[in-house]
Scaffold this motif. Sequence first.
Motif, short mmCIF file in Angstrom:
data_model
loop_
_atom_site.label_atom_id
_atom_site.label_comp_id
_atom_site.label_asym_id
_atom_site.label_seq_id
_atom_site.Cartn_x
_atom_site.Cartn_y
_atom_site.Cartn_z
N SER A 199 0.83 -1.21 0.00
CA SER A 199 0.00 0.00 0.00
C SER A 199 0.86 1.25 0.00
CB SER A 199 -0.92 -0.01 1.23
OG SER A 199 -1.77 -1.13 1.22
N ALA A 200 1.93 1.27 0.82
CA ALA A 200 2.82 2.43 0.83
C ALA A 200 3.56 2.59 -0.48
CB ALA A 200 3.82 2.29 1.99
N ALA A 201 3.83 1.47 -1.16
CA ALA A 201 4.53 1.54 -2.44
C ALA A 201 3.69 2.21 -3.53
CB ALA A 201 4.94 0.14 -2.89
N GLN A 202 2.38 2.29 -3.32
CA GLN A 202 1.52 2.96 -4.31
C GLN A 202 1.88 4.43 -4.46
OE1 GLN A 202 -0.92 1.35 -6.11
NE2 GLN A 202 -0.35 -0.58 -5.12
N LEU A 203 2.50 5.02 -3.43
CA LEU A 203 2.86 6.44 -3.49
C LEU A 203 4.15 6.68 -4.27
CD1 LEU A 203 2.01 7.41 0.19
CD2 LEU A 203 0.64 7.82 -1.86
N GLN A 204 4.83 5.60 -4.67
CA GLN A 204 6.02 5.70 -5.52
C GLN A 204 7.12 6.53 -4.87
OE1 GLN A 204 6.26 3.99 -8.41
NE2 GLN A 204 4.19 3.20 -8.12
N VAL A 205 7.29 6.39 -3.56
CA VAL A 205 8.35 7.08 -2.84
C VAL A 205 9.24 6.02 -2.20
CG1 VAL A 205 8.94 8.66 -0.97
CG2 VAL A 205 6.95 9.12 -2.42
N GLU A 206 10.53 6.16 -2.40
CA GLU A 206 11.47 5.16 -1.89
C GLU A 206 11.46 5.14 -0.36
OE1 GLU A 206 16.14 3.88 -2.69
OE2 GLU A 206 15.42 5.88 -3.20
N ASN A 207 11.62 3.95 0.17
CA ASN A 207 11.75 3.68 1.61
C ASN A 207 10.45 3.70 2.39
OD1 ASN A 207 14.55 3.47 1.26
ND2 ASN A 207 14.88 5.63 1.70
N LEU A 208 9.36 4.16 1.80
CA LEU A 208 8.09 4.17 2.53
C LEU A 208 7.58 2.76 2.85
CD1 LEU A 208 6.07 7.15 1.02
CD2 LEU A 208 7.43 7.05 3.11
N PRO A 209 7.73 1.78 1.96
CA PRO A 209 7.29 0.42 2.34
C PRO A 209 7.97 -0.10 3.60
CG PRO A 209 7.62 0.55 -0.03
CD PRO A 209 8.12 1.83 0.54
N GLY A 210 9.25 0.22 3.78
CA GLY A 210 9.93 -0.21 4.99
C GLY A 210 9.33 0.41 6.24
N MET A 249 14.67 -2.60 4.93
CA MET A 249 14.24 -2.29 3.56
C MET A 249 14.62 -0.87 3.15
SD MET A 249 10.45 -4.04 3.90
CE MET A 249 9.90 -3.51 2.28
N THR A 250 15.10 -0.07 4.09
CA THR A 250 15.43 1.33 3.79
C THR A 250 16.92 1.61 3.75
OG1 THR A 250 15.41 2.03 6.10
CG2 THR A 250 13.30 2.00 4.95
N VAL A 251 17.74 0.73 4.28
CA VAL A 251 19.19 0.98 4.29
C VAL A 251 19.73 0.91 2.88
CG1 VAL A 251 19.49 0.13 6.64
CG2 VAL A 251 19.65 -1.47 4.74
N PRO A 252 20.80 1.65 2.57
CA PRO A 252 21.68 2.37 3.50
C PRO A 252 21.28 3.82 3.76
CG PRO A 252 22.65 2.35 1.33
CD PRO A 252 21.36 1.60 1.22
N ALA A 253 20.01 4.15 3.60
CA ALA A 253 19.60 5.53 3.91
C ALA A 253 19.83 5.82 5.38
CB ALA A 253 18.12 5.71 3.57
N ASP A 254 20.28 7.04 5.66
CA ASP A 254 20.57 7.42 7.04
C ASP A 254 19.34 7.31 7.93
OD1 ASP A 254 23.19 7.85 6.40
OD2 ASP A 254 22.97 10.03 6.15
N ILE A 293 26.41 -2.25 9.34
CA ILE A 293 26.01 -1.30 8.30
C ILE A 293 26.23 0.13 8.78
CG2 ILE A 293 24.05 -0.48 6.93
CD1 ILE A 293 22.88 -3.28 7.10
N ALA A 294 25.82 0.42 10.02
CA ALA A 294 25.99 1.77 10.54
C ALA A 294 27.46 2.13 10.66
CB ALA A 294 25.31 1.88 11.91
N ILE A 295 28.28 1.18 11.08
CA ILE A 295 29.71 1.46 11.22
C ILE A 295 30.35 1.73 9.87
CG2 ILE A 295 31.91 0.41 11.87
CD1 ILE A 295 30.38 -1.03 14.11
N ASN A 296 30.00 0.94 8.87
CA ASN A 296 30.56 1.15 7.52
C ASN A 296 30.14 2.49 6.94
OD1 ASN A 296 31.93 -1.31 7.45
ND2 ASN A 296 30.16 -2.40 6.63
N GLU A 297 28.93 2.92 7.27
CA GLU A 297 28.43 4.17 6.72
C GLU A 297 28.96 5.39 7.47
OE1 GLU A 297 26.51 4.82 4.03
OE2 GLU A 297 26.65 2.70 3.46
N TRP A 298 29.05 5.29 8.79
CA TRP A 298 29.36 6.45 9.60
C TRP A 298 30.78 6.44 10.19
CZ3 TRP A 298 24.18 6.06 12.78
CH2 TRP A 298 23.12 6.39 11.93
N PHE A 299 31.34 5.25 10.39
CA PHE A 299 32.67 5.15 11.01
C PHE A 299 33.56 4.25 10.16
CE2 PHE A 299 29.42 5.39 14.37
CZ PHE A 299 29.74 6.62 14.91
N PRO A 300 34.05 4.77 9.06
CA PRO A 300 34.85 3.92 8.18
C PRO A 300 36.17 3.46 8.80
CG PRO A 300 34.94 6.22 7.48
CD PRO A 300 33.92 6.14 8.56
N SER A 301 36.64 4.09 9.84
CA SER A 301 37.90 3.70 10.45
C SER A 301 37.76 2.34 11.13
CB SER A 301 38.33 4.75 11.48
OG SER A 301 39.44 4.29 12.22
#
Length: 367
Positions: A199-210, A249-254, A293-301
């Motif tokens: 149902s959320a995908a009907q709005l054609q906006v990414e990440n809303l189904p998640g 379903m929404t990653v790697p979005a912040d 996932i969070a470490i790879n995105e935010w803390f690459p060290s």
Amino acid sequence: MRHFLASRPAELPALLDHWVATGVITPEQAARMRADLGPTPPPKLTVLPGLPPAAEPHAVDRRQASIAIEALGYLGSLLIVVASLLFASRYWDDVSTAGHLAIVGGAAALLLLAGFAVPARLGEAAVRMQAVLWLGATVSTAGFLGILGDEAFGWYDEDLALLVFAGTTLVAALLWWRLPTVVQQALVVAGLAGMAGASAAQLQVENLPGVAVWGVGAIWFLLGWGRVVRPRWAALLLGGICVLIGPGMTVPADGGIVLALATIAALVCLAVLARDLLILAVGAWGALQFLPIAINEWFPSEVTAAAVLLVVGGLLVVGAVWVARRRPGASAPAKRRAYAIPAEVALIAGACVAVAVTAVILVLGLS
């Protein structure tokens, strides 16, 4: 002597055999004694302390018969699925859409009717057979609706998914109402999550189904916590899985990572406060999934990543020990019940989550 034997008939055979063996009486005398006293009842079995009494022969026969019937039901269901797959792989392209619907719909109807035909006198075996048969019927219903939407209506993507999940959820909910098992509950939750996401995908906006799937999981978790949905452990487990699948379903979005980490933190804190190992296990599983996932995105060290994992791992260990030490034992059911919120509170909180998630989806989807 005769009065002594008549008063202790269960010991007669052993006594006579002992007297014959020791020479007190002759075998002929023992035979006359048995004939004079008449038939003796079978000896009673002595049950040693700590051992269960021997099962009666007819009870054993019934149990063996129920196991055999249950095995035949499972084997028959498996053969139906295998036969459908073989037919589909060999002759699917040679059959019309009506034929496709007839094959899959016939399998669904057969499994559904077979579940209703299982006799209740089989007890727990009947419940297990019905659950498995209706699992197959629900999956076949999803296949039927998928063929109907794809080949008959020409639908695809979110439209097709909405048709499949909506119809399957309706069937699963009716069967769950008829047979409230964990299997049927899992099918209902999966259907609701899929329907919300489509149902959320009907709005054609990414990440809303998640976000929609997360909302279904949060509502189901609250209903389980308030014992509106039973069994409570199954509702907590299924709801916890959904609130972690949704952000996945929404990653790697912040925003998705933030939602996931906030959900994990809430689960762990709730587990520590409620002293619930199941909720803590769900939160720990989510931490294993999303922390890398969070470490790879935010803390690459690498050093920072190792430090973060070390701290989080230590906190999880401390939480597990705390829950294990503080958790009430089997002798304190009243304390365990105190950790469940009232049903009215669960319903109100679930309604608030539904309204909030719907509002967020509409605002983001229509803006």
